[in-house]
Design a protein around this motif. Structure first.
Motif, PDB file in Angstrom:
ATOM      1  N   GLY A 120       0.630  -1.305  -0.232  1.00  0.00           N
ATOM      2  CA  GLY A 120      -0.001  -0.384  -0.284  1.00  0.00           C
ATOM      3  C   GLY A 120       1.121   0.993  -0.113  1.00  0.00           C
ATOM      4  N   ASP A 121       1.741   1.631   0.792  1.00  0.00           N
ATOM      5  CA  ASP A 121       3.230   2.115   0.975  1.00  0.00           C
ATOM      6  C   ASP A 121       3.395   2.375  -0.692  1.00  0.00           C
ATOM      7  OD1 ASP A 121       2.069   3.658   3.298  1.00  0.00           O
ATOM      8  OD2 ASP A 121       4.344   2.003   4.090  1.00  0.00           O
ATOM      9  N   SER A 122       3.952   1.546  -0.816  1.00  0.00           N
ATOM     10  CA  SER A 122       4.954   1.394  -2.373  1.00  0.00           C
ATOM     11  C   SER A 122       3.450   2.131  -3.801  1.00  0.00           C
ATOM     12  CB  SER A 122       5.105   0.508  -2.636  1.00  0.00           C
ATOM     13  OG  SER A 122       6.331  -0.647  -2.330  1.00  0.00           O
ATOM     14  N   LEU A 123       2.647   1.689  -3.350  1.00  0.00           N
ATOM     15  CA  LEU A 123       1.503   1.794  -4.265  1.00  0.00           C
ATOM     16  C   LEU A 123       0.942   3.323  -4.600  1.00  0.00           C
ATOM     17  CD1 LEU A 123      -0.622  -1.151  -4.636  1.00  0.00           C
ATOM     18  CD2 LEU A 123       1.336  -0.328  -6.070  1.00  0.00           C
ATOM     19  N   SER A 124       1.226   4.237  -2.987  1.00  0.00           N
ATOM     20  CA  SER A 124       0.795   5.790  -3.004  1.00  0.00           C
ATOM     21  C   SER A 124       2.201   6.180  -3.449  1.00  0.00           C
ATOM     22  CB  SER A 124      -0.035   5.526  -1.381  1.00  0.00           C
ATOM     23  OG  SER A 124      -0.881   4.674  -1.098  1.00  0.00           O
TER      24      SER A 124
ATOM     25  N   GLU B 189       0.333   9.675  -0.201  1.00  0.00           N
ATOM     26  CA  GLU B 189       0.862  10.069   0.544  1.00  0.00           C
ATOM     27  C   GLU B 189      -0.291   8.778   1.309  1.00  0.00           C
ATOM     28  OE1 GLU B 189       4.112   8.879   3.438  1.00  0.00           O
ATOM     29  OE2 GLU B 189       4.189   9.494   2.327  1.00  0.00           O
ATOM     30  N   LYS B 190       0.079   7.745   1.414  1.00  0.00           N
ATOM     31  CA  LYS B 190      -1.229   6.667   2.318  1.00  0.00           C
ATOM     32  C   LYS B 190      -2.238   6.636   1.477  1.00  0.00           C
ATOM     33  CE  LYS B 190       1.920   6.254   6.010  1.00  0.00           C
ATOM     34  NZ  LYS B 190       2.361   4.406   5.790  1.00  0.00           N
ATOM     35  N   LEU B 191      -2.492   7.259   0.621  1.00  0.00           N
ATOM     36  CA  LEU B 191      -4.445   6.773  -0.341  1.00  0.00           C
ATOM     37  C   LEU B 191      -4.570   5.608  -0.939  1.00  0.00           C
ATOM     38  CD1 LEU B 191      -6.295   8.155  -2.054  1.00  0.00           C
ATOM     39  CD2 LEU B 191      -4.330   7.783  -3.717  1.00  0.00           C
ATOM     40  N   ILE B 192      -3.398   4.557  -0.658  1.00  0.00           N
ATOM     41  CA  ILE B 192      -4.063   3.043  -1.117  1.00  0.00           C
ATOM     42  C   ILE B 192      -3.706   2.574   0.653  1.00  0.00           C
ATOM     43  CG2 ILE B 192      -3.367   0.774  -2.276  1.00  0.00           C
ATOM     44  CD1 ILE B 192      -4.522   2.684  -3.712  1.00  0.00           C
ATOM     45  N   THR B 193      -2.995   2.680   1.124  1.00  0.00           N
ATOM     46  CA  THR B 193      -2.513   1.931   2.289  1.00  0.00           C
ATOM     47  C   THR B 193      -3.904   1.794   3.508  1.00  0.00           C
ATOM     48  OG1 THR B 193      -0.545   2.996   2.368  1.00  0.00           O
ATOM     49  CG2 THR B 193      -0.789   2.045   4.779  1.00  0.00           C
ATOM     50  N   LEU B 194      -4.019   3.027   3.518  1.00  0.00           N
ATOM     51  CA  LEU B 194      -5.698   3.245   4.175  1.00  0.00           C
ATOM     52  C   LEU B 194      -6.542   2.402   3.930  1.00  0.00           C
ATOM     53  CD1 LEU B 194      -6.962   4.749   6.458  1.00  0.00           C
ATOM     54  CD2 LEU B 194      -7.925   6.597   5.290  1.00  0.00           C
ATOM     55  N   PRO B 195      -7.422   2.673   3.319  1.00  0.00           N
ATOM     56  CA  PRO B 195      -7.936   1.601   2.700  1.00  0.00           C
ATOM     57  C   PRO B 195      -8.138   0.100   3.858  1.00  0.00           C
ATOM     58  CG  PRO B 195      -8.079   2.488   0.939  1.00  0.00           C
ATOM     59  CD  PRO B 195      -6.977   2.785   1.990  1.00  0.00           C
TER      60      PRO B 195
ATOM     61  N   ALA C  14      -2.148  14.860   5.268  1.00  0.00           N
ATOM     62  CA  ALA C  14      -2.112  14.402   6.653  1.00  0.00           C
ATOM     63  C   ALA C  14      -3.740  13.288   7.500  1.00  0.00           C
ATOM     64  CB  ALA C  14      -1.615  15.872   7.471  1.00  0.00           C
ATOM     65  N   VAL C  15      -3.963  13.987   6.597  1.00  0.00           N
ATOM     66  CA  VAL C  15      -5.357  13.057   7.375  1.00  0.00           C
ATOM     67  C   VAL C  15      -5.516  12.154   6.525  1.00  0.00           C
ATOM     68  CG1 VAL C  15      -8.082  12.711   6.792  1.00  0.00           C
ATOM     69  CG2 VAL C  15      -6.921  15.351   7.376  1.00  0.00           C
ATOM     70  N   LEU C  16      -4.803  11.849   5.239  1.00  0.00           N
ATOM     71  CA  LEU C  16      -4.549   9.793   4.950  1.00  0.00           C
ATOM     72  C   LEU C  16      -3.835   9.136   6.418  1.00  0.00           C
ATOM     73  CD1 LEU C  16      -5.063  10.378   1.718  1.00  0.00           C
ATOM     74  CD2 LEU C  16      -6.933   9.388   2.286  1.00  0.00           C
ATOM     75  N   TYR C  17      -2.754   9.800   5.798  1.00  0.00           N
ATOM     76  CA  TYR C  17      -1.581   9.435   7.086  1.00  0.00           C
ATOM     77  C   TYR C  17      -1.677   9.586   8.444  1.00  0.00           C
ATOM     78  CZ  TYR C  17       3.122   9.482   9.050  1.00  0.00           C
ATOM     79  OH  TYR C  17       4.308   8.560   9.669  1.00  0.00           O
ATOM     80  N   MET C  18      -2.904  10.411   9.321  1.00  0.00           N
ATOM     81  CA  MET C  18      -3.474  10.129  10.568  1.00  0.00           C
ATOM     82  C   MET C  18      -3.806   9.366  10.478  1.00  0.00           C
ATOM     83  SD  MET C  18      -2.919  14.399  11.553  1.00  0.00           S
ATOM     84  CE  MET C  18      -3.581  14.185  13.455  1.00  0.00           C
ATOM     85  N   LEU C  19      -4.994   9.037   9.738  1.00  0.00           N
ATOM     86  CA  LEU C  19      -6.456   7.593  10.426  1.00  0.00           C
ATOM     87  C   LEU C  19      -5.353   6.021   9.547  1.00  0.00           C
ATOM     88  CD1 LEU C  19      -9.017   9.272   7.993  1.00  0.00           C
ATOM     89  CD2 LEU C  19      -8.908   9.268  10.424  1.00  0.00           C
TER      90      LEU C  19
END
Length: 252
Positions: free
Chosen positions: A28-32, A38-44, A105-110
């Motif tokens: 997820g981090d790599s794809l993001s 940042e974290k766009l794929i990691t969060l889901p 930042a919101v994506l990262y924190m979540l």
């Protein structure tokens, strides 16, 4: 499928979750990073893994067994969790800045809140519980060390971690793992661990690491290690005293 693996071997169930967590969140981090958000794929991915675990616990009535419940001891016995609050401030020791724009930042924190939940449930809940029946000391050591060593993955998951800071992170993460597992062992609850872990990670978005040289980073890592390990030792000693007191009452 999950229930079948769980019933067959809780150790392998834990190991499977550790592997799935490390691989999927790194992916997820790599794809993001490739997408540029940042974290766009990691969060889901983090949300999906968290929901799967929670549904599994609910279906099999495992919330209390794995610490998703209230503490069985009063906060007073845990020094009101003050060392946890001190640990939470560590990311702000070198000043405060915002390292991403607001949406990232919101994506990262979540994402970091999900990481706090998943790592506590997997390393403290699943792995520790799977091993504790065969020896509590070994379970504590393995849970702490695997949690610390697992942070080496930050060197290869596209997060941009540098070698020395990452090795320092492994050291204090191992100590923090020791503290978290002792909190769980003492209280029977992972709630304070999940909250502290998630908030600590989330606050890293405000860390002004650029203002700190290698000496300052080493000092911070040492202080963080001392805070977490000292709290873990305090919990260990208080448990031994309590057990000795109970033994004396039985004798008399």
């Amino acid at each position: 499928m999950l229930k079948r693996l769980y019933d067959k071997s809780r150790i392998w169930f834990s190991v499977t979750w550790i592997i799935a967590y490390c691989v999927l969140l790194s992916l997820g981090d790599s794809l993001s990073g490739l997408i540029g958000v940042e974290k766009l794929i990691t969060l889901p991915i983090g949300i999906l893994l968290s929901v799967v675990l929670l549904l599994f616990f609910k279906k099999n009535r495992l919330f209390e067994e794995y610490g998703i419940c209230r503490s069985r001891v009063p906060a007073r016995s845990m020094l009101w969790y003050l060392p946890l609050l001190l640990m939470l401030s560590a990311n702000l020791w070198h000043g405060v800045t915002l390292n991403l724009d607001l949406s990232e930042a919101v994506l990262y924190m979540l994402s970091m809140l999900c990481v706090g939940f998943l790592e506590e449930v997997i390393f403290r809940g699943l792995l520790f519980n799977a091993m504790r029946k065969d020896g509590i000391k070994a379970a504590i050591i393995v849970s702490s060390v695997t949690f610390g060593i697992g942070h080496i993955i930050n060197l290869v998951n596209g997060s941009g971690a540098e070698l020395i800071p990452n090795l320092l992170q492994v050291v204090y993460a191992t100590s923090a793992g020791f503290m978290f597992v002792m909190i769980y062992y003492r209280t029977g609850s992972l709630i304070s661990c999940i909250l502290a872990h998630g908030i600590f990670n989330a606050l890293s978005i405000f860390a002004n690491e650029g203002s700190a040289g290698i000496t300052e980073r080493v000092v911070s890592a040492v202080l963080l290690t001392l805070i977490t390990s000292s709290y873990a030792v305090y919990i260990t000693v208080s448990m031994k005293k309590q057990n000795a007191s109970h033994s004396e009452r039985k004798i008399y």
